[in-house]
Design a protein around this motif. Sequence first.
Motif, short mmCIF file in Angstrom:
data_model
loop_
_atom_site.label_atom_id
_atom_site.label_comp_id
_atom_site.label_asym_id
_atom_site.label_seq_id
_atom_site.Cartn_x
_atom_site.Cartn_y
_atom_site.Cartn_z
N UNK A 1 0.82 -1.22 0.00
CA UNK A 1 0.00 0.00 0.00
C UNK A 1 0.85 1.27 0.00
N UNK A 2 1.91 1.30 0.79
CA UNK A 2 2.74 2.51 0.86
C UNK A 2 3.32 2.84 -0.51
N UNK A 3 3.80 1.83 -1.21
CA UNK A 3 4.34 2.04 -2.56
C UNK A 3 3.24 2.54 -3.49
N UNK A 4 2.05 1.93 -3.40
CA UNK A 4 0.95 2.31 -4.28
C UNK A 4 0.53 3.75 -4.04
N UNK A 5 0.42 4.16 -2.79
CA UNK A 5 0.02 5.54 -2.47
C UNK A 5 1.07 6.53 -2.96
N UNK A 6 2.33 6.18 -2.79
CA UNK A 6 3.41 7.07 -3.25
C UNK A 6 3.35 7.22 -4.77
N UNK A 7 3.15 6.12 -5.48
CA UNK A 7 3.07 6.18 -6.94
C UNK A 7 1.83 6.99 -7.37
N UNK A 8 0.74 6.86 -6.65
CA UNK A 8 -0.48 7.61 -6.98
C UNK A 8 -0.23 9.11 -6.85
N UNK A 9 0.42 9.53 -5.78
CA UNK A 9 0.71 10.95 -5.59
C UNK A 9 1.61 11.49 -6.69
N UNK A 10 2.54 10.65 -7.16
CA UNK A 10 3.47 11.08 -8.20
C UNK A 10 2.90 10.90 -9.60
N UNK A 11 1.72 10.29 -9.72
CA UNK A 11 1.14 10.04 -11.03
C UNK A 11 1.92 9.03 -11.83
N UNK A 12 2.48 8.02 -11.16
CA UNK A 12 3.28 6.99 -11.81
C UNK A 12 2.55 5.65 -11.78
N UNK A 13 3.02 4.74 -12.60
CA UNK A 13 2.40 3.42 -12.71
C UNK A 13 2.42 2.70 -11.36
N UNK A 14 1.29 2.10 -11.01
CA UNK A 14 1.18 1.31 -9.78
C UNK A 14 1.20 -0.16 -10.18
N UNK A 15 2.19 -0.93 -9.73
CA UNK A 15 2.28 -2.34 -10.15
C UNK A 15 1.13 -3.16 -9.57
N UNK A 16 0.90 -4.31 -10.19
CA UNK A 16 -0.17 -5.20 -9.72
C UNK A 16 0.07 -5.64 -8.28
N UNK A 17 -1.02 -5.66 -7.52
CA UNK A 17 -0.95 -6.14 -6.14
C UNK A 17 -2.34 -6.52 -5.66
N UNK A 18 -2.39 -7.40 -4.69
CA UNK A 18 -3.69 -7.79 -4.14
C UNK A 18 -4.19 -6.70 -3.19
N UNK A 19 -5.51 -6.50 -3.19
CA UNK A 19 -6.13 -5.51 -2.32
C UNK A 19 -7.54 -6.00 -1.99
N UNK A 20 -8.20 -5.26 -1.08
CA UNK A 20 -9.55 -5.62 -0.67
C UNK A 20 -10.49 -4.47 -0.97
N UNK A 21 -11.55 -4.73 -1.73
CA UNK A 21 -12.56 -3.72 -2.01
C UNK A 21 -13.72 -3.86 -1.03
N UNK A 22 -14.13 -2.72 -0.45
CA UNK A 22 -15.31 -2.72 0.39
C UNK A 22 -16.54 -2.58 -0.51
N UNK A 23 -17.51 -3.46 -0.37
CA UNK A 23 -18.70 -3.47 -1.21
C UNK A 23 -19.83 -2.68 -0.56
N UNK A 24 -20.78 -2.20 -1.36
CA UNK A 24 -21.85 -1.37 -0.80
C UNK A 24 -22.73 -2.12 0.19
N UNK A 25 -22.79 -3.46 0.10
CA UNK A 25 -23.62 -4.22 1.04
C UNK A 25 -22.88 -4.57 2.32
N UNK A 26 -21.66 -4.03 2.48
CA UNK A 26 -20.89 -4.29 3.69
C UNK A 26 -19.90 -5.43 3.55
#
Length: 502
Positions: free
Chosen positions: A200-225
């Motif tokens: 996550x730290x790498x992904x957030x840093x790349x997002x701030x810099x507008x750079x490519x974020x490599x593939x990684x597993x993450x968890x999406x929160x769904x609208x039904x909880x």
Amino acid sequence: MAEQNALRGLLHHQLQLIVSGLRDGVILIEPDQTLTWANQAALRMHGVERVEDLGATVSEYRARFELRYRNKHRLPAGEYPMERVVAGEVFDEVTVEVAPAGAPDPQWTHHIRSLVLNDAAGMPDCLVLIIDDQSERYDAEQRFERTFSANPAPAIILRLSDLRYIKVNRGFLEMTGYGEDQVIGRSGLEIDVLENAARRELAVERLREGRTIPQMEATLQLPDGGEKLVLVAGQPIEVGNTDCMLFTFADLTARQQAHQSLRHSEERFAKAFRLVATPTVVALRDDCSFLSVNEAFVRESGYPETELIGRRPDDLSLWDNEAERLALEQQIKLTGSVRNHEMGLRTRNGNVLDCLVSADTVDIAGQDCVLLTVQDITERKRTEQEIVAAIEEVMKDTSWFTNVVLDKLAHLRRPGSSVAAPVEEIDALPARAKEVLALVCKGLDDVAIAARLGVARNTVRNHMASLYRRAQVRSRSALIVWARERGFFGEASGPKKLRRAG
């Protein structure tokens, strides 16, 4: 007045020379709505070759070209950029789609801005339209929109300036259960696509810099909880000259379920493998080295598990016959399957067990393996050998070999059956063969039979060979048992009904 007109004409001519080579299109309009001049870029942006093809006046231009807003609504009379500039309006940018009159679809997209040149008295002297052709850009955006919307792979676009979502495709909505209005305009903090990301730290840093974020597993929160495990990656893109981040996703739910199912299946297999009563091993198909052995194999072989795992059978000289071992391993490599291959298994204390080995291929954790079962038949073979030896011994003198004993031998060959075999096989024998068989059952040898029947000894041997073939046996004792099974006790007149053994 003539001098002013001449000066004015000179200025217009100089202006034309200045702008004729510009990339932007330029159209000059007189205050009386006459189109006086257009450079090559402006003509090209309308698909014509001469200024006359644009129309002599603003009204003719409106009749020859249809302008629409980006929402596909046609510009009404008085709203054409030429009409607005003639009315004295100065505007920075108007975006319109342009098509020849009657064409079903627009062919160009123009960004238009106006310029009004005044004379010394401050009155409009020359009206200028400056046109920037954005057709390729908008065509590319339209293709992107169509591709983005139609792509079944879930995707969402985040604007980097304020970290808000500006586009979402159907794949993302179907994967998560969100509605489009629940996503567009929402903050990246509200719908965090990087939650619990592996890096996550790498992904957030790349997002701030507008750079490519490599593939990684993450968890999406769904609208039904609920939650959904995904594989997420980010790619910087421009959407309408705006810096954005395109997030794409792969739903890992199916993989997660398959992994759990596989784990449960492997656990069930491991339990069954350990508890099965037949000695069993799992070995690599390539070199037959042991990956796992069950308790029954450890008990029968005498080797502890630690001495077997990772070892090849030839390392321990497990198989008694080297040639048979090589043949077994070769067949496993070629076909992956073996059925009831008789082998000698050498135990840790040096004893040799007679075994039937069977094998089948099996995939375990992505490895090409074989499952081998080893059935100990030592006692069975010893019993068979003892029975055959006993029969051969007693048949040396059959004078005391009673019918009761022969009945029991017949019953032994077909355990669980107390019903006589079909008598038709005896009835089908030729008369002379039946006489020979009857005397065999009474214990006579070939010489005695030849004397009793008054035939040559070779004739008796020929009949014996025929009887052996018919009964599919190789010895006199086996032939007698075969006859007893069919109720024949030596009476040439015909078979009797076999009495129930015991």
